[in-house]
Design an enzyme around this catalytic site. Structure first.
Site, PDB file in Angstrom:
ATOM      1  N   ASP A   1     -52.875  36.253  26.288  1.00 31.31           N
ATOM      2  CA  ASP A   1     -52.742  34.871  26.443  1.00 31.31           C
ATOM      3  C   ASP A   1     -51.794  34.410  25.366  1.00 31.31           C
ATOM      4  O   ASP A   1     -51.738  34.588  24.427  1.00 31.31           O
ATOM      5  CB  ASP A   1     -53.864  34.017  26.667  1.00 31.31           C
ATOM      6  CG  ASP A   1     -54.799  34.017  25.477  1.00 31.31           C
ATOM      7  OD1 ASP A   1     -54.864  35.382  24.963  1.00 31.31           O
ATOM      8  OD2 ASP A   1     -55.304  33.223  25.256  1.00 31.31           O
ATOM      9  N   ASP A   2     -51.325  33.046  25.874  1.00 34.95           N
ATOM     10  CA  ASP A   2     -50.431  32.167  25.132  1.00 34.95           C
ATOM     11  C   ASP A   2     -49.260  32.992  24.151  1.00 34.95           C
ATOM     12  O   ASP A   2     -49.259  32.844  22.948  1.00 34.95           O
ATOM     13  CB  ASP A   2     -51.368  31.512  24.132  1.00 34.95           C
ATOM     14  CG  ASP A   2     -52.511  30.436  24.649  1.00 34.95           C
ATOM     15  OD1 ASP A   2     -52.161  30.342  25.828  1.00 34.95           O
ATOM     16  OD2 ASP A   2     -53.257  29.983  24.009  1.00 34.95           O
TER      17      ASP A   2
END
Length: 670
Positions: free
Chosen positions: A309-310
């Protein structure tokens, strides 16, 4: 995960008459005052005790059990030490002067109460339930248990379980149906509706301390949460320096956390987040990933997550990936990630039979719209890999069964909920302590989710408010009541502090009430846009609306009297909380308690000024309004501590409600 080894009968016998503290590092308390021989007991049909999480079934079985004198615990080897220790501790706290532990087949004629602990289908448990005429369903799902307690001439307590976790959860329920001198005469049949329940330390900003993590793991045991995912964004060895081994002292802390997790039947999930720098097609990077996982396996980790993620999927981290997967795109990123995960599942997870299926946080984690990325994951990823999802939004206004159904369609499997509440690491949460209930999660989600873990705040102890609600929801979402769970959190923090302080079987009512006032003032829960998905201070707002209606109607004495009483409860709440609540919660909340001190004074001064105005003394009214503004200015001057939370901002308490009323009152309430 590795289950803790079951306790041998030899060790159990060595425990006879000895108390070992099960959930705290504090020494066990002395037995409480024993009830009189003729002390009354409750009768069948009386009220049921409150248990959190709510059991699947609980009913009145008979009279309460009076706990006094010698208590005999008959335990089978299938019951592990944490469950036995907790049972013994609760019995001592209830008033037993002596607790003896024996193997099946023996009997102590001097015992005033016999407690049986064992497997759900064992002859000892089956016979005990039959003798109590408790026709409990034969539930053998993982983590399930049956508990039957009945007083009278031959009091008995029977706890049977499907596995060691079930025994431990039975003991946690025993803790909550027990009060000084009494065990409620109830029958309980219980099992969780979700297999994964817990928290993910996945926020940005100051990570929790080692001691905070130790306390959280004990708290998870108290709440029947079974999963902790270690994924703090600001741990360099988790994300930025993922290839590098942990220094020995940090690895030692991880080992201690793993031991604490096992002692409280919590899966310690180690998350490694290589997405910002990994070259998916590079063999050296793959071996570095597997090597880091093996190092964590060697210290006891049996559950792993690979969050991606991110990160960006508009560029590759190496030229080799463009050669292998083509130009950067969503679909190419999905294929590269799925290939990596499949290889980890096959070459690491499958090579370690005691390791649970791999967990994964996708780069697109927060919606239900199909895409080239999701299509690649859906078509390529091993179906055994658990996919995490935050709902229809990074911080959704609600999570519905239909949302989860749509997520299943786009991911090709039921998803594992990463719930971004009560996390407060984003810009529009600056200055807030998120103490609202765990709400707007639809009953019935357990049919669509593999599990539910919440992403908590930088403030670990204050996160227990929302975590309590999440525990109640994930265990029994069909019966979930957000307001009930919200108050249960206050009761835990006000006395039933088994994990984090001096243990108690009761909560102080005044502290509970003060906490509920404080929770209301910190009820506002923002979306990423800053708009609330839970409104600010709803109880205070309701009371202020009622006040203004009565004021406008001319019923001013009653309006002022009612509002001043509540204003006083706000002003008094911080000191009551400091004196009676769990110390770690007080420490986390201190900036907001200090702001509440000032806002309580501001509201009291405003009410007194309005009373002076109603009596025709405008000079006194003006003085009161000036005092209110001075108190409000002091409250507005307080700011968050950068060592405790990210991002920074002024401390916010009931903003948009309390501050608005104090500002409006001098000119609009005439």
């Amino acid at each position: 995960m590795h289950r803790q080894k079951t306790r041998s009968v030899a060790v159990v016998l060595a425990m006879a008459g000895v108390l070992v503290a099960g959930c705290t590092n504090s020494p066990p308390p002395e037995p409480g005052q024993q009830p009189a021989e003729d002390a009354p007991v409750s009768l069948p049909g009386s009220g049921l005790p409150s248990v959190t999480p709510q059991p699947a079934q609980m009913n009145r079985l008979g009279d309460d059990i009076a706990v006094r004198g010698k208590v005999e615990v008959i335990v089978e080897p299938s019951v592990d030490r944490p469950a036995l220790d907790l049972t013994v501790q609760v019995l001592r706290m209830a008033g037993a002067s002596e607790v003896v532990v024996r193997e099946p087949g023996r009997r102590d004629e001097d015992a005033t109460l016999r407690v049986r602990l064992g497997g759900r289908t064992s002859p000892m448990i089956v016979k005990g339930l039959q003798q109590m005429h408790y026709d409990a369903p034969w539930n053998m799902e993982p983590e399930s248990y049956v508990l039957a307690a009945s007083g009278g001439e031959d009091p008995a307590l029977v706890m049977g379980s499907s596995d060691p976790a079930g025994s431990y959860y039975a003991a946690q329920t025993l803790r909550q149906i027990t009060s000084p001198g009494r065990i409620a005469g109830v029958g309980v049949v219980d099992e969780p509706t979700m297999p994964y329940r817990g928290a993910i330390e996945g926020f940005y900003g100051p990570p929790w301390t080692h001691q905070e993590r130790m306390d959280q793991l004990a708290f998870y045991g108290d709440m029947k949460l079974n999963t902790y995912i270690y994924a703090p964004k600001d741990d360099p060895y988790h994300r930025e320096q993922w290839r590098e081994p942990y220094p020995p002292e940090k690895l030692g802390e991880v080992q201690e956390l793993i031991g604490q997790a096992h002692a409280h039947h919590v899966k310690f999930v180690y998350a490694l987040s290589p997405g910002k720098s990994i070259c998916y097609s590079d063999e050296a990077d793959f071996q570095a990933l597997i090597g880091k996982m093996q190092a964590m396996y060697d210290v006891g980790v049996r559950d792993f997550s690979l969050p991606l993620d991110d990160i960006s999927y508009t560029s590759w981290n190496c030229a080799a990936d463009e050669q292998a997967y083509g130009s950067p795109s969503k679909g190419a990123a999905g294929r590269a990630q799925a290939d990596l995960l499949n290889r980890v599942q096959k070459e690491f997870v499958d090579a370690h039979p005691d390791v649970s299926p791999l967990q994964f946080v996708p780069t697109e984690y927060s919606d239900v719209e199909d895409s080239a990325y999701k299509t690649a994951i859906r078509q390529v990823l091993d179906p055994r890999v658990l996919v995490m999802w935050t709902g229809d939004g990074v911080i959704p206004s609600q999570i519905t069964v239909e949302d989860a159904r749509e997520a299943e369609q786009v991911w090709g499997r039921k998803v594992f909920l990463w719930d971004n509440y009560p996390v407060n690491d984003f810009d529009d949460s600056a200055g807030r302590l998120l103490l609202g209930p765990y709400g707007k999660r639809q009953n019935g989600l357990s049919e669509q989710l593999e599990g539910d873990v919440v992403n908590p705040m930088n403030q670990a102890a204050a996160s227990k408010v929302a975590e309590t609600g999440a525990a109640d929801f994930a265990w029994n979402d069909e019966k979930f009541d957000p307001q009930r769970a919200w108050r249960a959190a206050a009761e835990y923090l006000a006395g039933d502090r088994f994990a984090g302080g001096e243990p108690s079987l009761t909560a102080d009512p005044k502290t509970v009430d003060a906490l509920m006032v404080f929770f209301d003032l910190n009820h506002m829960s923002p979306l990423a846009s800053g708009k609330p998905w839970q409104a600010p201070a709803p109880e205070l707002d309701r009371r202020l609306d009622s006040f203004e209606q009565r004021w406008a109607s001319g019923d001013r004495d009653r309006a002022l009297g009612e509002l001043r009483a509540y204003a006083q409860s706000i002003a008094d709440a911080p000191e009551a909380i400091r004196a009676g609540a769990a110390p770690d919660f007080v420490a986390d909340s201190e900036p907001w308690l200090a702001a509440t001190d000032h806002w309580g004074d501001a509201l009291l001064s405003t009410v007194d000024a309005l009373r002076a105005r109603a009596g025709g003394d405008e000079a006194a009214a003006r003085a009161g309004f000036d005092a209110a503004e001075q108190a409000a200015a002091q409250a507005r001057s307080l700011r968050t501590d950068p060592a405790e939370v990210r991002p920074q901002g002024p401390i916010l308490v009931a903003d948009g409600v309390l501050d608005t009323f104090v500002r409006r009152a001098p000119n609009e309430l005439t």
